[in-house]
Design a protein around this motif. Structure first.
Motif, mmCIF file in Angstrom:
data_model
loop_
_atom_site.group_PDB
_atom_site.id
_atom_site.type_symbol
_atom_site.label_atom_id
_atom_site.label_comp_id
_atom_site.label_asym_id
_atom_site.label_seq_id
_atom_site.Cartn_x
_atom_site.Cartn_y
_atom_site.Cartn_z
ATOM 1 N N TYR A 1 -5.544 7.336 2.798
ATOM 2 C CA TYR A 1 -5.335 5.882 2.779
ATOM 3 C C TYR A 1 -6.504 5.191 3.487
ATOM 4 C CZ TYR A 1 -3.094 1.442 4.150
ATOM 5 O OH TYR A 1 -2.789 0.126 4.345
ATOM 6 N N TRP B 1 -4.181 2.902 -3.699
ATOM 7 C CA TRP B 1 -2.885 2.715 -3.024
ATOM 8 C C TRP B 1 -2.387 1.279 -3.042
ATOM 9 C CZ3 TRP B 1 -7.488 4.214 -0.717
ATOM 10 C CH2 TRP B 1 -8.181 3.181 -0.049
ATOM 11 N N HIS B 2 -3.205 0.308 -3.436
ATOM 12 C CA HIS B 2 -2.853 -1.114 -3.282
ATOM 13 C C HIS B 2 -2.291 -1.691 -4.586
ATOM 14 C CE1 HIS B 2 -3.452 -5.271 -1.610
ATOM 15 N NE2 HIS B 2 -3.446 -5.533 -2.911
ATOM 16 N N ASP C 1 0.897 -1.158 0.000
ATOM 17 C CA ASP C 1 0.000 0.000 0.000
ATOM 18 C C ASP C 1 0.931 1.202 0.000
ATOM 19 O OD1 ASP C 1 -2.177 -1.680 0.168
ATOM 20 O OD2 ASP C 1 -2.468 -1.403 2.320
#
Ligand SMILES: C[C@@H](N)C(=O)N[C@H](C)C(=O)O
Ligand SMILES: [Zn+2]
Length: 169
Positions: A107, A149-150, A90
């Motif tokens: 996040y 984010w992943h 992440d």
């Protein structure tokens, strides 16, 4: 150059409590090499990578699933996350000085604004997400639809799931 902001080692996460004893980013050797190469690529373009999470013990995945039992946002521990295999990160972009770059949501914002196929966002955000995605893809990391984010490293979904704790000792 990269920065660590390992949120699950703090209370600044969606469970609102620290889940790790130690704020570190552990990955399988092949994956670690890929993120190091990616960090040089981004550095050449004026960015640093900032990691929110890397390897995640299975027991922590279970805690997350209890809070958010939705496989779009938290992988089902019965299957295991690629994080549990040491092969997902992440991550966001920061300036070389570590300042955040606009990505449209914080996040672990679990909603449409974080989806990578949501283009109803400011141009700056879309451009920043594109830089992050294109760079990570170049180093063999794949996106998932629901979280900007992943990133999953290629061909690791069958690697063994681990539950060793994130300890500083
Ligand atoms: C919980 C979130 N940061 C995340 O990593 N979600 C994915 C889907 C996962 O649990 O593998
Ligand atoms: Zn993730």
């Amino acid at each position: 150059m990269f920065y660590l902001d390992i949120r699950y080692a703090t209370a600044n996460n969606f469970l609102k409590e620290p889940l790790y004893d130690c704020a570190k980013c552990l990955l399988l050797p092949e994956v670690a090499e890929a993120v190091i190469n990616a960090s040089y690529y981004f550095c050449d373009r004026g960015y640093a990578l900032k990691f929110f999470d890397c390897y995640r013990p299975l027991s922590v995945q279970k805690q997350m699933w209890e809070k958010v039992p939705n496989p779009i946002y938290v992988a089902d521990p019965a299957v295991g996350s690629v994080h549990n295999r040491g092969a997902a990160v992440d991550v966001t972009l920061a300036t070389l000085e570590g300042e955040p770059v606009a990505m449209g949501t914080d996040y672990d914002f679990f909603g449409k604004a974080a989806h990578i196929d949501n283009f109803n966002l400011p141009e700056e955000v879309l451009a920043n997400r594109k830089v992050l995605q294109e760079g990570m893809l170049y180093f063999s990391f794949a996106t998932i639809q629901s979280e900007w984010w992943h990133f999953n490293y290629k061909n690791k979904s069958g690697a063994p799931v681990m539950d060793a704790p994130l300890s500083c000792k």
